[in-house]
Scaffold this active site. Structure first.
Site, mmCIF file in Angstrom:
data_model
loop_
_atom_site.group_PDB
_atom_site.id
_atom_site.type_symbol
_atom_site.label_atom_id
_atom_site.label_comp_id
_atom_site.label_asym_id
_atom_site.label_seq_id
_atom_site.Cartn_x
_atom_site.Cartn_y
_atom_site.Cartn_z
ATOM 1 N N CYS A 1 -11.812 14.235 -28.136
ATOM 2 C CA CYS A 1 -11.503 13.667 -29.454
ATOM 3 C C CYS A 1 -9.998 13.736 -29.602
ATOM 4 C CB CYS A 1 -12.179 14.484 -30.556
ATOM 5 S SG CYS A 1 -11.604 14.052 -32.223
ATOM 6 N N CYS B 1 -9.476 6.487 -30.017
ATOM 7 C CA CYS B 1 -10.500 7.271 -30.718
ATOM 8 C C CYS B 1 -11.736 7.285 -29.831
ATOM 9 C CB CYS B 1 -10.804 6.591 -32.053
ATOM 10 S SG CYS B 1 -12.151 7.343 -32.974
HETATM 11 N N1 DGL Z 1 -10.108 10.827 -33.347
HETATM 12 C C1 DGL Z 1 -11.465 10.517 -33.190
HETATM 13 C C2 DGL Z 1 -11.969 10.709 -31.764
HETATM 14 O O1 DGL Z 1 -11.205 10.687 -30.847
HETATM 15 C C3 DGL Z 1 -12.500 10.818 -34.206
HETATM 16 C C4 DGL Z 1 -12.307 11.770 -35.305
HETATM 17 C C5 DGL Z 1 -13.236 11.451 -36.461
HETATM 18 O O2 DGL Z 1 -12.889 10.529 -37.186
HETATM 19 O O3 DGL Z 1 -14.275 12.106 -36.607
HETATM 20 O O4 DGL Z 1 -13.144 10.838 -31.550
#
Ligand code: DGL
Length: 259
Positions: free
Chosen positions: A180, A70
């Site tokens: 993301c 993430c």
């Molecule tokens: N999957 C996450 C990232 O790579 C974040 C998504 C979220 O929870 O806003 O930043």
């Protein structure tokens, strides 16, 4: 050694999906903080508190390494977690360097969450790469909601992306960097909207390579294949409908994998 993949939601499955191909004999667990997704629109303090809870749970599972799959959690919390725990903790880094190595004089659009684009970490990376004039940042928060709802290539997704990406003069750009992990589900729509010269780059291979290096993984082949264990915010996923939901995400990622 059990290796944990952690995300606010199902975006991190894209990193796990790549790891399952490269390291098929490792034992993985996946933790999606489904009670608290999205992270990207929360305050950094709130995200840090969520990550802290998730880490407590993962450490109690006796994992040997944690991949923070993430970008948002990496941006806010990876440093603090490394200070707190001694196991290898691997974070995400937007593939900006990869884009600039390929096309040193062309601009790059890094799409991510609001926390990531406003965070110190990405601005430090841009500065270190001396790419201030070559990098544009764009938050695309609705993609996280679309992904969580298994809405991948609907008319609403396409309309949202066309609107958000309308202002860019693509002839000055070489690449779109997915900053993301949730954005990996939308590679086909990005491809449809962007001109053909635009490369779409994610950080998944870079992160898995870093995991191999930091956790000192050997590509020894044992006969045993471990099934992945899935957790939603600390609860093991055993319900058939939920396991089917996860399977649908993995199927979608398989489709996006070679795009
Ligand atoms: N999957 C996450 C990232 O790579 C974040 C998504 C979220 O929870 O806003 O930043």
């Amino acid at each position: 050694m059990k290796i944990a993949f952690f995300d606010s939601g199902i975006g991190g499955l894209s990193v796990l999906h790549h790891a399952m191909k490269i390291l098929p004999h490792e034992e993985f667990i996946f933790f999606a903080d489904e009670d608290n997704v999205p992270y990207g629109t929360k305050s950094p303090e709130e995200v840090l508190a969520c990550v802290d809870e998730a880490f407590k749970f993962l450490i109690a599972q006796n994992v040997g390494a944690i991949v923070v799959a993430c970008n948002t959690a990496t941006s806010v919390a990876v440093q603090t977690m490394r200070e707190k725990y001694s196991l290898p903790i691997i974070g995400m880094e937007p593939a900006l360097k990869v884009a600039l190595d390929f096309f040193p004089n062309k601009k790059v659009l890094v799409a991510a969450t609001a926390i990531t684009v406003n965070g110190k970490k990405i601005h430090r990376l841009i500065k270190n790469l001396r790419a201030e004039n070559l990098t544009e940042l764009k938050a695309l928060p609705r993609l996280v909601e679309f992904a969580e709802q298994l809405e991948f290539n609907s008319a609403a997704v396409e309309k949202y992306l066309r609107t958000e990406l309308a202002a860019y003069d693509w002839k000055n750009f070489s690449s779109l960097v997915l900053g993301c992990t949730h954005f990996n589900y939308f590679k086909d729509t990005f491809k449809k909207i962007l001109p053909p010269h635009m490369k779409i780059l994610d950080g998944n291979a870079g992160t898995v390579n870093e995991l191999i290096r930091r956790a000192n993984l050997k590509s020894e082949r044992t006969e045993k294949i471990f099934p992945v264990e899935f957790f939603y915010s600390g609860r093991k996923v055993t319900d058939a409908a939920e396991l089917l939901r996860l399977k649908k995400f993995l199927r979608r990622l398989e489709k996006m994998y070679t795009l």
